[in-house]
Design a protein around this motif. Sequence first.
Motif, PDB file in Angstrom:
ATOM      1  N   GLU A  10       0.843  -1.205   0.000  1.00  0.00           N
ATOM      2  CA  GLU A  10       0.000   0.000   0.000  1.00  0.00           C
ATOM      3  C   GLU A  10       0.878   1.255   0.000  1.00  0.00           C
ATOM      4  O   GLU A  10       0.587   2.233  -0.710  1.00  0.00           O
ATOM      5  N   ALA A  11       1.978   1.204   0.787  1.00  0.00           N
ATOM      6  CA  ALA A  11       2.890   2.366   0.848  1.00  0.00           C
ATOM      7  C   ALA A  11       3.498   2.650  -0.529  1.00  0.00           C
ATOM      8  O   ALA A  11       3.633   3.810  -0.932  1.00  0.00           O
ATOM      9  N   GLU A  12       3.852   1.584  -1.245  1.00  0.00           N
ATOM     10  CA  GLU A  12       4.388   1.745  -2.616  1.00  0.00           C
ATOM     11  C   GLU A  12       3.380   2.475  -3.497  1.00  0.00           C
ATOM     12  O   GLU A  12       3.735   3.341  -4.291  1.00  0.00           O
ATOM     13  N   ILE A  13       2.118   2.086  -3.371  1.00  0.00           N
ATOM     14  CA  ILE A  13       1.064   2.689  -4.210  1.00  0.00           C
ATOM     15  C   ILE A  13       0.936   4.182  -3.888  1.00  0.00           C
ATOM     16  O   ILE A  13       0.877   5.025  -4.782  1.00  0.00           O
ATOM     17  N   PHE A  14       0.951   4.498  -2.579  1.00  0.00           N
ATOM     18  CA  PHE A  14       0.851   5.915  -2.205  1.00  0.00           C
ATOM     19  C   PHE A  14       2.055   6.704  -2.702  1.00  0.00           C
ATOM     20  O   PHE A  14       1.915   7.815  -3.198  1.00  0.00           O
ATOM     21  N   LEU A  15       3.240   6.090  -2.564  1.00  0.00           N
ATOM     22  CA  LEU A  15       4.464   6.783  -2.982  1.00  0.00           C
ATOM     23  C   LEU A  15       4.383   7.132  -4.469  1.00  0.00           C
ATOM     24  O   LEU A  15       4.736   8.222  -4.894  1.00  0.00           O
ATOM     25  N   ARG A  16       3.878   6.206  -5.238  1.00  0.00           N
ATOM     26  CA  ARG A  16       3.863   6.397  -6.678  1.00  0.00           C
ATOM     27  C   ARG A  16       2.717   7.294  -7.163  1.00  0.00           C
ATOM     28  O   ARG A  16       2.891   8.089  -8.071  1.00  0.00           O
ATOM     29  N   TYR A  17       1.561   7.144  -6.545  1.00  0.00           N
ATOM     30  CA  TYR A  17       0.375   7.796  -7.128  1.00  0.00           C
ATOM     31  C   TYR A  17      -0.221   8.924  -6.285  1.00  0.00           C
ATOM     32  O   TYR A  17      -1.265   9.472  -6.650  1.00  0.00           O
ATOM     33  N   LEU A  18       0.423   9.260  -5.163  1.00  0.00           N
ATOM     34  CA  LEU A  18      -0.193  10.271  -4.299  1.00  0.00           C
ATOM     35  C   LEU A  18      -0.480  11.596  -5.020  1.00  0.00           C
ATOM     36  O   LEU A  18      -1.562  12.169  -4.832  1.00  0.00           O
ATOM     37  N   PRO A  19       0.439  12.089  -5.875  1.00  0.00           N
ATOM     38  CA  PRO A  19       0.103  13.351  -6.547  1.00  0.00           C
ATOM     39  C   PRO A  19      -1.186  13.242  -7.366  1.00  0.00           C
ATOM     40  O   PRO A  19      -2.016  14.160  -7.350  1.00  0.00           O
ATOM     41  N   GLU A  20      -1.356  12.112  -8.037  1.00  0.00           N
ATOM     42  CA  GLU A  20      -2.579  11.916  -8.836  1.00  0.00           C
ATOM     43  C   GLU A  20      -3.814  11.825  -7.929  1.00  0.00           C
ATOM     44  O   GLU A  20      -4.869  12.398  -8.229  1.00  0.00           O
ATOM     45  N   ALA A  30      -4.083  13.178  -5.019  1.00  0.00           N
ATOM     46  CA  ALA A  30      -4.323  14.513  -4.441  1.00  0.00           C
ATOM     47  C   ALA A  30      -5.051  15.411  -5.435  1.00  0.00           C
ATOM     48  O   ALA A  30      -5.911  16.211  -5.033  1.00  0.00           O
ATOM     49  N   ARG A  31      -4.715  15.272  -6.722  1.00  0.00           N
ATOM     50  CA  ARG A  31      -5.409  16.097  -7.728  1.00  0.00           C
ATOM     51  C   ARG A  31      -6.896  15.774  -7.740  1.00  0.00           C
ATOM     52  O   ARG A  31      -7.738  16.624  -7.900  1.00  0.00           O
ATOM     53  N   ARG A  32      -7.217  14.496  -7.595  1.00  0.00           N
ATOM     54  CA  ARG A  32      -8.639  14.097  -7.586  1.00  0.00           C
ATOM     55  C   ARG A  32      -9.345  14.575  -6.328  1.00  0.00           C
ATOM     56  O   ARG A  32     -10.498  15.011  -6.384  1.00  0.00           O
ATOM     57  N   ALA A  77      -1.787   8.677   7.329  1.00  0.00           N
ATOM     58  CA  ALA A  77      -2.408   9.978   7.055  1.00  0.00           C
ATOM     59  C   ALA A  77      -1.342  11.067   6.987  1.00  0.00           C
ATOM     60  O   ALA A  77      -1.406  11.970   6.134  1.00  0.00           O
ATOM     61  N   ALA A  78      -0.353  10.974   7.886  1.00  0.00           N
ATOM     62  CA  ALA A  78       0.687  12.019   7.937  1.00  0.00           C
ATOM     63  C   ALA A  78       1.389  12.147   6.590  1.00  0.00           C
ATOM     64  O   ALA A  78       1.785  13.247   6.202  1.00  0.00           O
ATOM     65  N   LYS A  79       1.510  11.039   5.883  1.00  0.00           N
ATOM     66  CA  LYS A  79       2.179  11.105   4.574  1.00  0.00           C
ATOM     67  C   LYS A  79       1.306  11.797   3.521  1.00  0.00           C
ATOM     68  O   LYS A  79       1.806  12.243   2.496  1.00  0.00           O
ATOM     69  N   LEU A  80       0.013  11.869   3.779  1.00  0.00           N
ATOM     70  CA  LEU A  80      -0.877  12.546   2.815  1.00  0.00           C
ATOM     71  C   LEU A  80      -0.864  14.056   2.999  1.00  0.00           C
ATOM     72  O   LEU A  80      -1.127  14.808   2.055  1.00  0.00           O
ATOM     73  N   PHE A  81      -0.576  14.517   4.242  1.00  0.00           N
ATOM     74  CA  PHE A  81      -0.744  15.944   4.563  1.00  0.00           C
ATOM     75  C   PHE A  81      -0.014  16.888   3.597  1.00  0.00           C
ATOM     76  O   PHE A  81      -0.603  17.889   3.171  1.00  0.00           O
ATOM     77  N   PRO A  82       1.271  16.602   3.257  1.00  0.00           N
ATOM     78  CA  PRO A  82       1.982  17.581   2.431  1.00  0.00           C
ATOM     79  C   PRO A  82       1.345  17.817   1.062  1.00  0.00           C
ATOM     80  O   PRO A  82       1.551  18.862   0.463  1.00  0.00           O
ATOM     81  N   LEU A  83       0.576  16.865   0.575  1.00  0.00           N
ATOM     82  CA  LEU A  83      -0.078  17.084  -0.726  1.00  0.00           C
ATOM     83  C   LEU A  83      -1.568  17.410  -0.591  1.00  0.00           C
ATOM     84  O   LEU A  83      -2.125  18.151  -1.385  1.00  0.00           O
TER      85      LEU A  83
END
Length: 325
Positions: A68-78, A80-82, A100-106
């Motif tokens: 799951e972490a790999e998926i977030f690392l790769r696709y989080l910007p996409e 976040a845009r959604r 959740a903390a990893k999502l905050f910056p985006l």
Amino acid sequence: MSDTLKQHTKRDASNPIIDLSNQVGAEIKAGLQKENANLSPKFLYDTLGSVLFEAICELPEYYPTRTEAEIFLRYLPEMARRIGTGATLIDLGAGNCAKAAKLFPLLHPEQYVPIDISAEHMRDYVKRLQERFPHIEMTPLELDFSVQWQLPEEVRASKRVFFYPGSSIGNFDPDQALVFLRQMRAACGEDGGILIGVDLIKELGLLNAAYDDALGVTAAFNLNMLRHVNRIIGADFDVRAWSHKAFFNPTLSRIEMHLEARTDVIVRWPGGMRHFKQGEGIHTENSYKYSVEKMTQFLKTAGFGNARAWSDEKNWFAVIYAEAV
Ligand SMILES: C[S@@+](CC[C@H](N)C(=O)[O-])C[C@H]1O[C@@H](n2cnc3c(N)ncnc32)[C@H](O)[C@@H]1O
């Protein structure tokens, strides 16, 4: 963040003095008295259980967390845009809040609402997170979401995005999962959504090893439930008399975890007892495995549409964002 972690599980409206431990105790005793005894997986999480779960996430066999972490690392910007910025991010079963903390910056949420039944464990993590992100309003809640729940007024009504990672949705039977998703849909308004992690059906050996690791950490996590239950209802479970069993049930597409009596055992608690024959078990957790299509269908039935799914290269795990429609 308020210093006191608020308790928001619905109590008996006709008698507010009935405290939660009575209801919880009754639930445990009823489960132990069933012909096929069972206990809710929520009882895996006292403070030690929460720490053991974090250790499980570090195990080589436990692929869900790192995949799951790999998926977030790769696709989080996409993602976040959604999702967009300024959400009220509601983290169900937040644990150490690390995901959740990893999502905050985006995502730049306006408000972060971590929710957990194991509140003591979560509290310190939220304090530290608030220091790192002082501009985000943080509203931690102690709440058991396996029973009817509602969000308090402190939770902003605008753009509520439920964050439900780790495939915890798999702990519910499919019909209960649908009820739970509908509850989220009802709570999230017209401009909200859900970001959910889903463990996918895969090779048997991988699934079985993930829930029965060589070091025995998952066994300790499962067995620790007995100590937690001893404390809640005053029972006399002897942990050494039980062993951990975990296996994939292909008919129901789920991992099952059980505790099995190593020998004939009598368990007593104030006002009750149960005799377990050698080999008899207590069913402690299910972890249903889904396909992306099936989960997307579930989300749709619950009122979430425009789903977008991201997966890893091996198709072991998926993260789906779906909007309230
Ligand atoms: C499998 S862990 C997941 C933790 C974290 N979200 C992650 O993905 O790594 C499940 C979390 O949900 C919490 N939890 C389990 N059952 C719950 C319930 N009925 N109500 C509220 N929290 C619950 C546990 O305390 C634990 O922190």
